[in-house]
Design a protein around this motif. Structure first.
Motif, PDB file in Angstrom:
ATOM      1  N   PRO A  11      36.339  47.071  40.287  1.00  0.00           N
ATOM      2  CA  PRO A  11      35.792  46.115  41.074  1.00  0.00           C
ATOM      3  C   PRO A  11      34.702  44.854  40.700  1.00  0.00           C
ATOM      4  O   PRO A  11      34.763  44.085  41.506  1.00  0.00           O
ATOM      5  N   VAL A  12      33.789  45.514  39.905  1.00  0.00           N
ATOM      6  CA  VAL A  12      32.825  44.410  39.539  1.00  0.00           C
ATOM      7  C   VAL A  12      33.237  43.228  38.770  1.00  0.00           C
ATOM      8  O   VAL A  12      32.873  42.016  39.076  1.00  0.00           O
ATOM      9  N   GLY A  13      34.067  43.486  37.825  1.00  0.00           N
ATOM     10  CA  GLY A  13      34.551  42.259  36.957  1.00  0.00           C
ATOM     11  C   GLY A  13      35.558  41.522  37.944  1.00  0.00           C
ATOM     12  O   GLY A  13      35.567  40.352  37.766  1.00  0.00           O
ATOM     13  N   LEU A  14      36.461  42.134  38.593  1.00  0.00           N
ATOM     14  CA  LEU A  14      37.319  41.140  39.535  1.00  0.00           C
ATOM     15  C   LEU A  14      36.372  40.520  40.478  1.00  0.00           C
ATOM     16  O   LEU A  14      36.891  39.211  40.811  1.00  0.00           O
ATOM     17  N   THR A  15      35.453  40.988  41.134  1.00  0.00           N
ATOM     18  CA  THR A  15      34.493  40.176  41.827  1.00  0.00           C
ATOM     19  C   THR A  15      34.009  39.072  41.365  1.00  0.00           C
ATOM     20  O   THR A  15      33.800  38.031  41.755  1.00  0.00           O
ATOM     21  N   LEU A  16      33.476  39.396  40.067  1.00  0.00           N
ATOM     22  CA  LEU A  16      32.632  38.434  39.394  1.00  0.00           C
ATOM     23  C   LEU A  16      33.696  37.020  39.002  1.00  0.00           C
ATOM     24  O   LEU A  16      33.522  35.911  39.234  1.00  0.00           O
ATOM     25  N   ALA A  17      34.984  37.469  38.581  1.00  0.00           N
ATOM     26  CA  ALA A  17      36.118  36.465  38.151  1.00  0.00           C
ATOM     27  C   ALA A  17      36.638  35.752  39.448  1.00  0.00           C
ATOM     28  O   ALA A  17      36.560  34.499  39.398  1.00  0.00           O
ATOM     29  N   CYS A  18      36.582  36.564  40.510  1.00  0.00           N
ATOM     30  CA  CYS A  18      37.011  35.802  41.762  1.00  0.00           C
ATOM     31  C   CYS A  18      35.913  34.792  42.212  1.00  0.00           C
ATOM     32  O   CYS A  18      36.312  33.547  42.336  1.00  0.00           O
ATOM     33  N   GLU A  19      34.678  35.171  41.944  1.00  0.00           N
ATOM     34  CA  GLU A  19      33.927  34.225  42.312  1.00  0.00           C
ATOM     35  C   GLU A  19      33.278  33.229  41.446  1.00  0.00           C
ATOM     36  O   GLU A  19      33.045  31.836  42.072  1.00  0.00           O
ATOM     37  N   LEU A  20      33.555  33.316  40.230  1.00  0.00           N
ATOM     38  CA  LEU A  20      33.382  32.401  39.174  1.00  0.00           C
ATOM     39  C   LEU A  20      34.698  30.991  39.634  1.00  0.00           C
ATOM     40  O   LEU A  20      34.333  29.894  39.452  1.00  0.00           O
ATOM     41  N   ALA A  21      35.841  31.624  39.777  1.00  0.00           N
ATOM     42  CA  ALA A  21      36.960  30.828  40.085  1.00  0.00           C
ATOM     43  C   ALA A  21      36.658  29.989  41.272  1.00  0.00           C
ATOM     44  O   ALA A  21      36.862  28.718  41.421  1.00  0.00           O
ATOM     45  N   ARG A  22      35.971  30.614  42.193  1.00  0.00           N
ATOM     46  CA  ARG A  22      36.047  29.970  43.598  1.00  0.00           C
ATOM     47  C   ARG A  22      34.955  28.857  43.501  1.00  0.00           C
ATOM     48  O   ARG A  22      34.690  27.721  44.085  1.00  0.00           O
ATOM     49  N   HIS A  23      33.714  29.186  42.626  1.00  0.00           N
ATOM     50  CA  HIS A  23      32.716  28.250  42.404  1.00  0.00           C
ATOM     51  C   HIS A  23      33.134  27.177  41.190  1.00  0.00           C
ATOM     52  O   HIS A  23      32.159  26.490  40.935  1.00  0.00           O
ATOM     53  N   GLY A  24      34.407  27.211  40.752  1.00  0.00           N
ATOM     54  CA  GLY A  24      34.790  26.298  39.794  1.00  0.00           C
ATOM     55  C   GLY A  24      34.461  26.334  38.295  1.00  0.00           C
ATOM     56  O   GLY A  24      34.691  25.492  37.560  1.00  0.00           O
ATOM     57  N   ALA A  25      34.319  27.662  37.977  1.00  0.00           N
ATOM     58  CA  ALA A  25      33.899  27.925  36.524  1.00  0.00           C
ATOM     59  C   ALA A  25      35.377  28.660  36.048  1.00  0.00           C
ATOM     60  O   ALA A  25      36.253  29.175  36.687  1.00  0.00           O
ATOM     61  N   ARG A  26      35.570  28.146  34.770  1.00  0.00           N
ATOM     62  CA  ARG A  26      36.868  28.526  34.198  1.00  0.00           C
ATOM     63  C   ARG A  26      36.565  29.962  33.535  1.00  0.00           C
ATOM     64  O   ARG A  26      35.582  30.178  32.763  1.00  0.00           O
ATOM     65  N   CYS A  27      37.054  30.955  33.648  1.00  0.00           N
ATOM     66  CA  CYS A  27      37.168  32.252  33.185  1.00  0.00           C
ATOM     67  C   CYS A  27      38.105  33.089  32.645  1.00  0.00           C
ATOM     68  O   CYS A  27      39.521  32.838  33.114  1.00  0.00           O
ATOM     69  N   ARG A  28      38.097  33.911  31.615  1.00  0.00           N
ATOM     70  CA  ARG A  28      39.242  34.916  31.444  1.00  0.00           C
ATOM     71  C   ARG A  28      38.700  36.108  31.665  1.00  0.00           C
ATOM     72  O   ARG A  28      37.409  36.572  31.648  1.00  0.00           O
ATOM     73  N   ILE A  29      39.556  37.223  31.966  1.00  0.00           N
ATOM     74  CA  ILE A  29      39.028  38.476  32.329  1.00  0.00           C
ATOM     75  C   ILE A  29      40.059  39.587  31.534  1.00  0.00           C
ATOM     76  O   ILE A  29      41.111  39.175  31.606  1.00  0.00           O
ATOM     77  N   ILE A  30      39.312  40.173  30.958  1.00  0.00           N
ATOM     78  CA  ILE A  30      40.281  41.325  30.049  1.00  0.00           C
ATOM     79  C   ILE A  30      39.888  42.777  30.403  1.00  0.00           C
ATOM     80  O   ILE A  30      38.604  42.924  30.698  1.00  0.00           O
TER      81      ILE A  30
END
Length: 336
Positions: A11-30
């Motif tokens: 839940p924590v990593g998924l929240t972070l990745a969702c919010e980074l993407a929403r705010h325009g940051a490019r991310c990878r999640i493993i």
């Protein structure tokens, strides 16, 4: 090059990745695990977390997948039960019951809408940072490895965080000496939908005997927790969390505790999964070091009472994401 590597797809990593993407940051999640875990684990969702999800645009999906937690039935020392409804609070949301696998399912679907895919079976094994970024080594299940580079790395990888270990951040605290056991069962009793049950018998000089049942969205189903008998748990094992390497309790093990503490001796049935788990209380000495951060259970672990673990972790991620996004696009100082 992606801006941020998120390690851990709970839940924590998924929240972070969702919010980074929403705010325009490019991310990878493993995530090291090849597939999501089936365990209920965290269930209780606080009103503040629902406010976070409302801002993210997914509160309705979460509510539809869960149930409102309406109160607590207490049975102490075998006396007749007393029911305490949850008080009405002047808040936009109330306490929600939602199994962790459902929380992760909704968050993963939301992340997919942002075009970000979870890379499962991928473990972070090394990192090295310099003033401009972080070089990492990621190993797959088949032993293949890849080197990559990110501007930031965030460890949302739980109590046994690889990111925290690689950074050498201390994780001081203490462990409960008693093991516990969990089960996902159906219970035949007259408890109202949405009400939790807690039976306690005080024990001088030790922890109370206990049976706790938290309702799940499917009517009649509960996640039950209680102390585990010593015969079920060897002294070795992981210090915190679900002991996946150990055999879980049987339905008979769970029923024995229910028969001992619940006056009506309701029948437990249809055991879907069970596990042994341990509890610790620990706090990281720092939440970040250079261009690397930790969040959620990687930074702080709690007893399960009150659902503080997952909820504070989600709020960690929500708080960090907008700050990182501002820094990444040059609209905020790195000190933010």
């Amino acid at each position: 090059m992606a801006d941020v590597l998120v390690v851990g797809a709970g839940p924590v990593g998924l929240t972070l990745a969702c919010e980074l993407a929403r705010h325009g940051a490019r991310c990878r999640i493993i995530d090291r695990a090849p597939r999501p875990l089936p365990y209920c684990r965290a269930i209780g969702v606080t009103p503040r977390t629902l406010e976070v999800w409302d801002d993210m645009g997914i509160a309705r999906e979460m509510i539809d997948a869960g149930l409102w937690l309406t109160g607590l039935r207490s049975i102490v020392q075998g006396r007749p039960p007393t029911d305490a409804p949850n008080p009405a609070l002047d808040l936009p949301f109330a306490a929600l019951g939602l199994p962790q696998y459902e929380t992760e399912r909704v968050l993963a679907r939301h992340l997919d809408r942002h075009g970000v895919r979870i890379e499962r079976g991928s473990a972070l094994t090394a990192l090295r940072q310099d003033p401009d970024g972080v070089a990492v080594r990621i190993e797959g299940e088949d032993g293949t490895a890849q080197e990559d580079r990110f501007r930031y790395v965030v460890g949302c990888d739980g109590a046994h965080s690889a990111v925290r270990r690689l950074l050498g951040i201390a994780f001081d605290g203490a462990a409960y000496p008693w093991p516990f056991m969990l089960g996902d069962v159906r219970i035949g009793w007259d408890v109202p939908y949405g009400m939790s049950v807690r039976a306690l018998r005080l024990v001088e000089g030790g922890p109370p005997d206990m049976f706790v049942a938290i309702p799940l969205p499917e009517p009649g189903r509960y996640r039950v927790s209680m102390l585990a008998p010593a015969a079920l748990v060897p002294s070795a094992g992981t210090e915190h969390g679900i002991q996946a390497e150990l055999r879980g309790p049987s339905l008979a093990d769970l029923q024995a505790v229910a028969d001992d503490l619940l006056p009506d001796r309701p029948r437990l049935a249809d055991l879907r999964w069970s596990s042994v788990y341990r509890i610790s209380m620990r706090l990281a000495s720092a939440y970040g070091q250079g261009r690397c951060f930790i969040a959620g259970d990687a930074a702080h672990i709690h007893p399960p009472t009150g659902g503080q673990g997952m909820n504070t972790g989600i709020q960690d991620a929500y708080n960090l994401a907008w700050k990182l996004a501002l820094v990444l696009r040059g609209a905020g100082a790195a000190s933010l």
